[in-house]
Scaffold this motif. Structure first.
Motif, PDB file in Angstrom:
ATOM      1  N   VAL A  22       0.850  -1.202   0.000  1.00  0.00           N
ATOM      2  CA  VAL A  22       0.000   0.000   0.000  1.00  0.00           C
ATOM      3  C   VAL A  22       0.883   1.248   0.000  1.00  0.00           C
ATOM      4  O   VAL A  22       0.636   2.193  -0.767  1.00  0.00           O
ATOM      5  CB  VAL A  22      -0.971  -0.006   1.206  1.00  0.00           C
ATOM      6  CG1 VAL A  22      -1.606   1.361   1.413  1.00  0.00           C
ATOM      7  CG2 VAL A  22      -2.048  -1.073   1.017  1.00  0.00           C
ATOM      8  N   ASP A  23       1.928   1.256   0.826  1.00  0.00           N
ATOM      9  CA  ASP A  23       2.838   2.407   0.875  1.00  0.00           C
ATOM     10  C   ASP A  23       3.512   2.633  -0.476  1.00  0.00           C
ATOM     11  O   ASP A  23       3.601   3.771  -0.951  1.00  0.00           O
ATOM     12  CB  ASP A  23       3.897   2.217   1.964  1.00  0.00           C
ATOM     13  CG  ASP A  23       3.312   2.293   3.369  1.00  0.00           C
ATOM     14  OD1 ASP A  23       2.174   2.790   3.515  1.00  0.00           O
ATOM     15  OD2 ASP A  23       3.994   1.831   4.307  1.00  0.00           O
ATOM     16  N   GLN A  24       3.995   1.551  -1.107  1.00  0.00           N
ATOM     17  CA  GLN A  24       4.649   1.670  -2.409  1.00  0.00           C
ATOM     18  C   GLN A  24       3.670   2.155  -3.476  1.00  0.00           C
ATOM     19  O   GLN A  24       4.012   2.983  -4.319  1.00  0.00           O
ATOM     20  CB  GLN A  24       5.235   0.326  -2.843  1.00  0.00           C
ATOM     21  CG  GLN A  24       6.448  -0.081  -2.062  1.00  0.00           C
ATOM     22  CD  GLN A  24       6.969  -1.438  -2.492  1.00  0.00           C
ATOM     23  OE1 GLN A  24       6.276  -2.229  -3.122  1.00  0.00           O
ATOM     24  NE2 GLN A  24       8.215  -1.717  -2.145  1.00  0.00           N
ATOM     25  N   ALA A  25       2.439   1.630  -3.425  1.00  0.00           N
ATOM     26  CA  ALA A  25       1.422   2.044  -4.400  1.00  0.00           C
ATOM     27  C   ALA A  25       1.095   3.524  -4.241  1.00  0.00           C
ATOM     28  O   ALA A  25       0.944   4.235  -5.238  1.00  0.00           O
ATOM     29  CB  ALA A  25       0.169   1.185  -4.245  1.00  0.00           C
ATOM     30  N   ASN A  31       3.289  10.072  -7.821  1.00  0.00           N
ATOM     31  CA  ASN A  31       4.271  10.461  -8.831  1.00  0.00           C
ATOM     32  C   ASN A  31       3.765  10.318 -10.260  1.00  0.00           C
ATOM     33  O   ASN A  31       4.379  10.858 -11.169  1.00  0.00           O
ATOM     34  CB  ASN A  31       5.551   9.640  -8.673  1.00  0.00           C
ATOM     35  CG  ASN A  31       6.287  10.006  -7.401  1.00  0.00           C
ATOM     36  OD1 ASN A  31       6.178  11.119  -6.920  1.00  0.00           O
ATOM     37  ND2 ASN A  31       7.015   9.054  -6.851  1.00  0.00           N
ATOM     38  N   ARG A  32       2.685   9.576 -10.476  1.00  0.00           N
ATOM     39  CA  ARG A  32       2.210   9.340 -11.841  1.00  0.00           C
ATOM     40  C   ARG A  32       1.477  10.561 -12.386  1.00  0.00           C
ATOM     41  O   ARG A  32       0.610  11.125 -11.730  1.00  0.00           O
ATOM     42  CB  ARG A  32       1.291   8.113 -11.900  1.00  0.00           C
ATOM     43  CG  ARG A  32       2.107   6.886 -12.200  1.00  0.00           C
ATOM     44  CD  ARG A  32       1.405   5.667 -12.529  1.00  0.00           C
ATOM     45  NE  ARG A  32       0.253   5.721 -13.397  1.00  0.00           N
ATOM     46  CZ  ARG A  32      -0.365   4.623 -13.797  1.00  0.00           C
ATOM     47  NH1 ARG A  32       0.059   3.436 -13.412  1.00  0.00           N
ATOM     48  NH2 ARG A  32      -1.419   4.704 -14.570  1.00  0.00           N
ATOM     49  N   PHE A  33       1.815  10.898 -13.613  1.00  0.00           N
ATOM     50  CA  PHE A  33       1.258  12.089 -14.238  1.00  0.00           C
ATOM     51  C   PHE A  33      -0.264  11.992 -14.372  1.00  0.00           C
ATOM     52  O   PHE A  33      -0.983  12.948 -14.085  1.00  0.00           O
ATOM     53  CB  PHE A  33       1.899  12.298 -15.613  1.00  0.00           C
ATOM     54  CG  PHE A  33       1.345  13.468 -16.358  1.00  0.00           C
ATOM     55  CD1 PHE A  33       1.703  14.758 -15.992  1.00  0.00           C
ATOM     56  CD2 PHE A  33       0.450  13.294 -17.399  1.00  0.00           C
ATOM     57  CE1 PHE A  33       1.187  15.847 -16.654  1.00  0.00           C
ATOM     58  CE2 PHE A  33      -0.073  14.383 -18.073  1.00  0.00           C
ATOM     59  CZ  PHE A  33       0.298  15.661 -17.702  1.00  0.00           C
ATOM     60  N   ASP A  34      -0.764  10.839 -14.821  1.00  0.00           N
ATOM     61  CA  ASP A  34      -2.207  10.708 -15.066  1.00  0.00           C
ATOM     62  C   ASP A  34      -3.029  10.671 -13.783  1.00  0.00           C
ATOM     63  O   ASP A  34      -4.248  10.843 -13.822  1.00  0.00           O
ATOM     64  CB  ASP A  34      -2.509   9.475 -15.928  1.00  0.00           C
ATOM     65  CG  ASP A  34      -2.045   8.182 -15.286  1.00  0.00           C
ATOM     66  OD1 ASP A  34      -1.149   8.227 -14.417  1.00  0.00           O
ATOM     67  OD2 ASP A  34      -2.578   7.114 -15.651  1.00  0.00           O
ATOM     68  N   LEU A  35      -2.396  10.476 -12.637  1.00  0.00           N
ATOM     69  CA  LEU A  35      -3.131  10.408 -11.366  1.00  0.00           C
ATOM     70  C   LEU A  35      -2.878  11.612 -10.452  1.00  0.00           C
ATOM     71  O   LEU A  35      -3.471  11.700  -9.383  1.00  0.00           O
ATOM     72  CB  LEU A  35      -2.781   9.116 -10.625  1.00  0.00           C
ATOM     73  CG  LEU A  35      -3.218   7.825 -11.315  1.00  0.00           C
ATOM     74  CD1 LEU A  35      -2.685   6.617 -10.568  1.00  0.00           C
ATOM     75  CD2 LEU A  35      -4.721   7.747 -11.442  1.00  0.00           C
ATOM     76  N   LYS A  59      -9.756   6.206 -13.128  1.00  0.00           N
ATOM     77  CA  LYS A  59      -8.612   6.394 -12.225  1.00  0.00           C
ATOM     78  C   LYS A  59      -8.624   5.350 -11.109  1.00  0.00           C
ATOM     79  O   LYS A  59      -7.577   4.896 -10.662  1.00  0.00           O
ATOM     80  CB  LYS A  59      -8.602   7.817 -11.670  1.00  0.00           C
ATOM     81  CG  LYS A  59      -8.253   8.824 -12.760  1.00  0.00           C
ATOM     82  CD  LYS A  59      -8.099  10.215 -12.231  1.00  0.00           C
ATOM     83  CE  LYS A  59      -7.562  11.104 -13.322  1.00  0.00           C
ATOM     84  NZ  LYS A  59      -8.489  12.086 -13.803  1.00  0.00           N
ATOM     85  N   LEU A  60      -9.812   4.933 -10.666  1.00  0.00           N
ATOM     86  CA  LEU A  60      -9.908   3.889  -9.647  1.00  0.00           C
ATOM     87  C   LEU A  60      -9.340   2.574 -10.190  1.00  0.00           C
ATOM     88  O   LEU A  60      -8.629   1.860  -9.477  1.00  0.00           O
ATOM     89  CB  LEU A  60     -11.367   3.699  -9.206  1.00  0.00           C
ATOM     90  CG  LEU A  60     -11.572   2.729  -8.048  1.00  0.00           C
ATOM     91  CD1 LEU A  60     -11.058   3.338  -6.746  1.00  0.00           C
ATOM     92  CD2 LEU A  60     -13.034   2.373  -7.906  1.00  0.00           C
ATOM     93  N   ASP A  61      -9.635   2.268 -11.454  1.00  0.00           N
ATOM     94  CA  ASP A  61      -9.075   1.061 -12.065  1.00  0.00           C
ATOM     95  C   ASP A  61      -7.553   1.130 -12.133  1.00  0.00           C
ATOM     96  O   ASP A  61      -6.863   0.133 -11.899  1.00  0.00           O
ATOM     97  CB  ASP A  61      -9.651   0.849 -13.472  1.00  0.00           C
ATOM     98  CG  ASP A  61     -11.094   0.371 -13.441  1.00  0.00           C
ATOM     99  OD1 ASP A  61     -11.543  -0.125 -12.383  1.00  0.00           O
ATOM    100  OD2 ASP A  61     -11.777   0.492 -14.481  1.00  0.00           O
ATOM    101  N   ALA A  62      -7.009   2.307 -12.430  1.00  0.00           N
ATOM    102  CA  ALA A  62      -5.559   2.491 -12.465  1.00  0.00           C
ATOM    103  C   ALA A  62      -4.963   2.272 -11.072  1.00  0.00           C
ATOM    104  O   ALA A  62      -3.928   1.618 -10.920  1.00  0.00           O
ATOM    105  CB  ALA A  62      -5.211   3.878 -12.984  1.00  0.00           C
TER     106      ALA A  62
END
Length: 166
Positions: A22-25, A31-35, A59-62
């Motif tokens: 969870v922490d890594q996610a 950091n992800r541009f689309d999120l 975005k939830l699916d991502a």
């Protein structure tokens, strides 16, 4: 004592590995541009549930995909996750609960016992709470049961613990 050898069949999730995933996610989501700016979040609630939230279903699916990748990298089987339905939250955001499977459910335990009995191996299988204990005189029979169950897809991740021999 006739029944010398035994092992337990369990289905457990290492909660520390889930916490690390969870922490890594969350780091990747930030950091992800689309999120970026999507107010996406993942919360571990107790030891049984993960709460996902995001601006929309795409975005939830991502977020779900990122979490799934991190869990697999940390050795947590995705078979032990039960996804709830996507709910509308405040504003236009959505959320979803994921339940972590701890222990072998009763229906699956009954299936395991039936599979072991149908195998005609000289072992006994008994349900003990959220585990299934398999015991027998012959170690080879116990190892055959393990191989048999590894070959079956029961919909949950099984671990074989407490292998005892005398």
């Amino acid at each position: 004592m006739a029944q010398d050898n035994s092992f337990d069949i369990v289905s457990k999730v290492d909660i520390q590995e889930v916490r690390n995933a969870v922490d890594q996610a969350l780091k990747e989501i930030n950091n992800r541009f689309d999120l970026k700016g999507s107010k996406s979040e993942i919360k571990l609630e107790g030891e049984k549930e993960i709460q996902l939230a995001s601006a929309d279903e795409y975005k939830l699916d991502a977020v779900k995909e990122i979490l799934g990748q991190k869990l697999v990298k940390r050795g947590v089987s995705l078979k032990n996750l039960t996804y709830g339905k996507v709910e509308q939250a405040l504003g236009s955001s959505v959320r979803q609960k994921i339940t972590l499977q701890q222990g072998v459910p009763v229906e699956k335990a009954k299936d395991i016992v039936r599979i072991v009995k149908d195998s005609k191996l000289k072992v006994q299988a008994s349900i003990q709470g959220d585990t299934v204990r398999v015991s027998g005189k012959d170690r080879d029979s116990l190892q055959s049961v393990i191989a048999l169950l590894k070959g079956k897809d029961l919909g949950i991740d099984l671990q074989f613990t407490n292998y005892r021999t005398n």
